[in-house]
Design an enzyme around this catalytic site. Structure first.
Site: not given
Ligand SMILES: NC(=O)c1ccc[n+]([C@@H]2O[C@H](COP(=O)([O-])OP(=O)(O)OC[C@H]3O[C@@H](n4cnc5c(N)ncnc54)[C@H](OP(=O)(O)O)[C@@H]3O)[C@@H](O)[C@H]2O)c1
Length: 249
Positions: A13-14, A18, A137, A150
């Site tokens: 998920g890069g 994050i 999280s 979630y």
């Molecule tokens: N933002 C927050 O407030 C927050 C808080 C706590 C934890 N987190 C955690 O941080 C992590 C990253 O989230 P983010 O906030 O950076 O959101 P984001 O900008 O939406 O990034 C999510 C990333 O995960 C990838 N992804 C989603 N589903 C996938 C799958 N089935 N296989 C491979 N890649 C996948 C997406 O790529 P594609 O969609 O292109 O596949 C994207 O690169 C997640 O695990 C999330 O639960 C976020």
């Protein structure tokens, strides 16, 4: 000095948020970085932005066959992984009456099955002194209306942290996690909430954050790089909360 020269970092998920910020920082610190995502165009675009030490592989973290293929590709490209950041995921929110089987399965598949089988697939490429970092999280610590599935899935990831760490101690692989509070990424656009609901949600969440702001992806990346570095050489099996104090008071 570049801290991660000659290190290979795999970030699931890069392509945004994050994961992408973490990939950029590892590149700046001398590492070779492989990122994943589900879509060829965003994976290619991100790999291009990362430069010559950046690589992209399309792999859906909820698919075991994709994760096995990912391991084969990484093995042929770099032969090893020094740092694995298990980050891929998203949160879908719905009140209890609206949760259906698809919602449940998709969340547990990407977050729980994804974490287990990412680690299982990549482990043969990881040697003594390497690091696994999971992404949990703050929802594991606080009840948040609409976030049942979630939060339950992230709590399972939190549990995996402890077991993985215990099990991999003998192989001298450190396992830790970052636990982000609300971070400014695309995350909230993918929760299923409309703009108005997102604004209301942000207000409610910010009320609970003593620092009264959302965090930035870079602030999570900083913690990941720290955990992966020699500066964290005696840190094992724990979570760092990067949440502006949200779950501390
Ligand atoms: N933002 C927050 O407030 C927050 C808080 C706590 C934890 N987190 C955690 O941080 C992590 C990253 O989230 P983010 O906030 O950076 O959101 P984001 O900008 O939406 O990034 C999510 C990333 O995960 C990838 N992804 C989603 N589903 C996938 C799958 N089935 N296989 C491979 N890649 C996948 C997406 O790529 P594609 O969609 O292109 O596949 C994207 O690169 C997640 O695990 C999330 O639960 C976020």
């Amino acid at each position: 000095m570049e801290k991660f020269n000659d290190k290979v970092v795999l970030i699931t998920g890069g392509t945004s948020g994050i994961g992408k910020a973490t990939a950029q920082q590892f590149i700046e610190q001398g590492a070779t970085v492989i990122i994943t995502g589900r879509h060829q165009d965003t994976v290619d675009q991100t790999a291009r932005e990362l430069g010559e030490r950046g690589h992209g592989v399309v792999a859906d973290s909820s698919s075991i066959s994709d994760l096995k293929k990912l391991a084969e590709t990484v093995k042929s490209k770099t032969g090893k992984v020094d740092v694995l950041f298990v980050n891929a995921g998203y949160g879908k929110f719905a009140p209890i009456p609206e949760i259906d089987e698809e919602h449940y399965s998709q969340q547990f598949d990407v977050l729980v099955k994804g974490s287990i089988f990412t680690v299982q697939s990549i482990l043969p490429l990881m040697g003594e002194g390497s690091n696994i970092i999971l992404n949990t999280s703050v929802v594991t610590e606080q009840g948040m209306p609409g976030a049942s599935v979630y939060s339950a899935a992230k709590s399972a990831v939190q549990s995996l942290l402890k077991t993985f760490a215990a099990e991999l101690s003998e192989q001298k692989i450190r396992v830790n996690a970052v636990s982000p509070g609300p971070i400014e990424t695309d995350f909230f656009n993918k929760t299923g909430m409309n703009d108005e609901e997102q604004e209301g949600f942000a207000e409610t969440v910010l009320d609970k954050v003593p620092m009264k702001r959302f965090g930035k992806s870079k602030e999570i990346a900083d913690a990941v790089l720290f955990l992966a570095s020699e500066n964290a050489s005696y840190i094992h099996g724990t979570e760092i909360y990067i949440d502006g104090g949200m779950v501390q008071f």
